[in-house]
Design an enzyme around this catalytic site. Structure first.
Site, PDB file in Angstrom:
ATOM      1  N   ASN A   9      17.752  38.234 120.767  1.00  0.00           N
ATOM      2  CA  ASN A   9      17.301  37.619 120.333  1.00  0.00           C
ATOM      3  C   ASN A   9      17.532  35.705 120.278  1.00  0.00           C
ATOM      4  O   ASN A   9      18.745  35.294 119.702  1.00  0.00           O
ATOM      5  CB  ASN A   9      16.945  38.251 118.931  1.00  0.00           C
ATOM      6  CG  ASN A   9      15.528  37.375 117.737  1.00  0.00           C
ATOM      7  OD1 ASN A   9      15.533  36.555 117.976  1.00  0.00           O
ATOM      8  ND2 ASN A   9      15.882  37.794 116.874  1.00  0.00           N
ATOM      9  N   LYS A  11      16.224  33.335 119.036  1.00  0.00           N
ATOM     10  CA  LYS A  11      15.680  32.527 117.699  1.00  0.00           C
ATOM     11  C   LYS A  11      15.322  31.395 117.857  1.00  0.00           C
ATOM     12  O   LYS A  11      14.225  30.891 119.041  1.00  0.00           O
ATOM     13  CB  LYS A  11      16.801  32.856 116.985  1.00  0.00           C
ATOM     14  CG  LYS A  11      17.365  33.880 116.345  1.00  0.00           C
ATOM     15  CD  LYS A  11      18.781  34.594 115.133  1.00  0.00           C
ATOM     16  CE  LYS A  11      18.637  35.668 114.859  1.00  0.00           C
ATOM     17  NZ  LYS A  11      19.616  35.734 114.149  1.00  0.00           N
ATOM     18  N   HIS A  96      11.487  40.574 111.035  1.00  0.00           N
ATOM     19  CA  HIS A  96      13.037  40.478 111.759  1.00  0.00           C
ATOM     20  C   HIS A  96      13.395  39.657 110.395  1.00  0.00           C
ATOM     21  O   HIS A  96      11.981  38.606 109.670  1.00  0.00           O
ATOM     22  CB  HIS A  96      13.210  38.841 112.490  1.00  0.00           C
ATOM     23  CG  HIS A  96      14.634  38.903 112.827  1.00  0.00           C
ATOM     24  ND1 HIS A  96      15.061  37.757 111.789  1.00  0.00           N
ATOM     25  CD2 HIS A  96      15.238  39.008 113.879  1.00  0.00           C
ATOM     26  CE1 HIS A  96      16.513  37.795 112.239  1.00  0.00           C
ATOM     27  NE2 HIS A  96      16.735  38.446 113.034  1.00  0.00           N
ATOM     28  N   GLU A 168      18.917  45.687 110.927  1.00  0.00           N
ATOM     29  CA  GLU A 168      19.718  44.891 110.967  1.00  0.00           C
ATOM     30  C   GLU A 168      19.924  44.773 109.391  1.00  0.00           C
ATOM     31  O   GLU A 168      19.082  43.427 108.813  1.00  0.00           O
ATOM     32  CB  GLU A 168      19.123  43.494 111.510  1.00  0.00           C
ATOM     33  CG  GLU A 168      19.056  43.625 112.752  1.00  0.00           C
ATOM     34  CD  GLU A 168      18.198  41.815 114.143  1.00  0.00           C
ATOM     35  OE1 GLU A 168      19.076  42.234 114.932  1.00  0.00           O
ATOM     36  OE2 GLU A 168      17.515  41.507 112.763  1.00  0.00           O
TER      37      GLU A 168
HETATM   38  P1  13P Z   1      23.985  37.998 115.466  1.00  0.00           P
HETATM   39  O1  13P Z   1      24.250  38.171 116.377  1.00  0.00           O
HETATM   40  O2  13P Z   1      24.048  36.351 115.820  1.00  0.00           O
HETATM   41  O3  13P Z   1      24.128  38.162 114.366  1.00  0.00           O
HETATM   42  O4  13P Z   1      22.484  37.873 114.800  1.00  0.00           O
HETATM   43  C1  13P Z   1      21.233  39.181 114.813  1.00  0.00           C
HETATM   44  C2  13P Z   1      19.815  39.131 114.282  1.00  0.00           C
HETATM   45  O5  13P Z   1      19.741  38.445 113.591  1.00  0.00           O
HETATM   46  C3  13P Z   1      19.060  39.967 116.261  1.00  0.00           C
HETATM   47  O6  13P Z   1      18.057  39.970 115.564  1.00  0.00           O
END
Ligand code: 13P
Length: 253
Positions: A9, A11, A96, A168
């Site tokens: 992801n 982001k 998310h 998560e």
């Molecule tokens: P990180 O791996 O940077 O902690 O992020 C996890 C996440 O939110 C994946 O969607």
């Protein structure tokens, strides 16, 4: 047998040219992953989807990070399912915790989006997970069960089977403080039992990922848990060498 899945992801990271460079560099690692029966993919921002789709190997999943449930209309700033389909995108991450926190995304809204995606034969990756406060109060299971029941409400077992779940814990995202394998395994096992209550035997075919500070050096421990089918990775998915490290780690377990 549930196929292992590694999803990055991205982001709000990478410009289109940076995303294209990753896509071009991904050929060997995608082939390597597929040869080892691991499905891999990335979720770039909307403006990078087309270039990643065009330049990554066809076996690489390219997922959006959100979608609107309406096909078209007066929804300024939104992106629809037909827009994604036209550029070949058929996976979407939903719910998310960052979208829940900053954009007011609710489990009810995710439910409408999941139904719209399934009606279009697309794959939703539905995220759930608790805050530190909920975790410390010992209410993780109650909280996550509610997110799962509401997000997947009214689906048939056949529909539910198409959904990928990502657990998560918010306190583990981007903090470097990953959940222990035991915590991830315990909650994900509970999620599978919750799915089983709602959808019966197909719960055993549904893939559930762990996400939250997954790195090349800790992914193997999660993969050794029977109920964990892969990972949704943020920071460690941005660099091709680190992504390759994640694949290698998945194979180590
Ligand atoms: P990180 O791996 O940077 O902690 O992020 C996890 C996440 O939110 C994946 O969607």
């Amino acid at each position: 047998m549930r196929q292992k899945l590694l999803l990055g992801n991205w982001k709000m990271n990478k410009t289109p040219s940076e995303a294209k460079a990753f896509a071009l560099a991904s050929k060997d690692m995608v082939e390597y992953a597929v040869a080892h029966h691991i499905q891999v993919g990335v979720a770039p921002s909307f403006v990078c989807l087309a270039t990643v789709k065009e330049n990554a190997p066809k076996d690489c999943i390219v997922a959006a990070q959100n979608v609107n449930e309406h096909d078209h209309g007066a929804y300024t700033g939104e992106v629809s399912i037909p827009m994604l389909k036209e550029i070949g995108i058929d996976w979407v991450i939903l719910g998310h915790s960052e979208r829940r926190a900053y954009n007011g995304e609710t489990s009810e809204a995710c439910n409408a989006k999941i139904k719209a995606l399934l009606a279009n034969h697309m794959t939703p990756v539905y995220c759930c997970g608790e805050s530190l406060d909920v975790f410390e109060k010992g209410e993780t299971k109650k909280f996550v069960a509610e997110q799962i029941r509401t997000g997947l409400a009214d689906l048939t077992p056949e529909e539910a089977k198409q959904v990928v779940i990502a657990y998560e814990p918010i306190w583990a995202i981007g903090t470097g403080k990953s959940a222990s394998k035991e915590i991830a395994e315990d909650t994900i096992g509970f999620i599978r039992r919750t799915l089983r209550e709602s959808f019966g035997a197909v719960a055993m075919d549904m893939r559930i990922l762990y996400g939250g500070s997954v790195k090349p050096n800790n992914i193997a421990s999660y993969m050794s848990a029977e109920d964990i089918d892969g990972a949704l990775v943020g920071g460690a998915s941005l660099d091709p060498a680190s992504f390759q490290g994640l694949i290698d780690g998945m194979l180590q377990k």
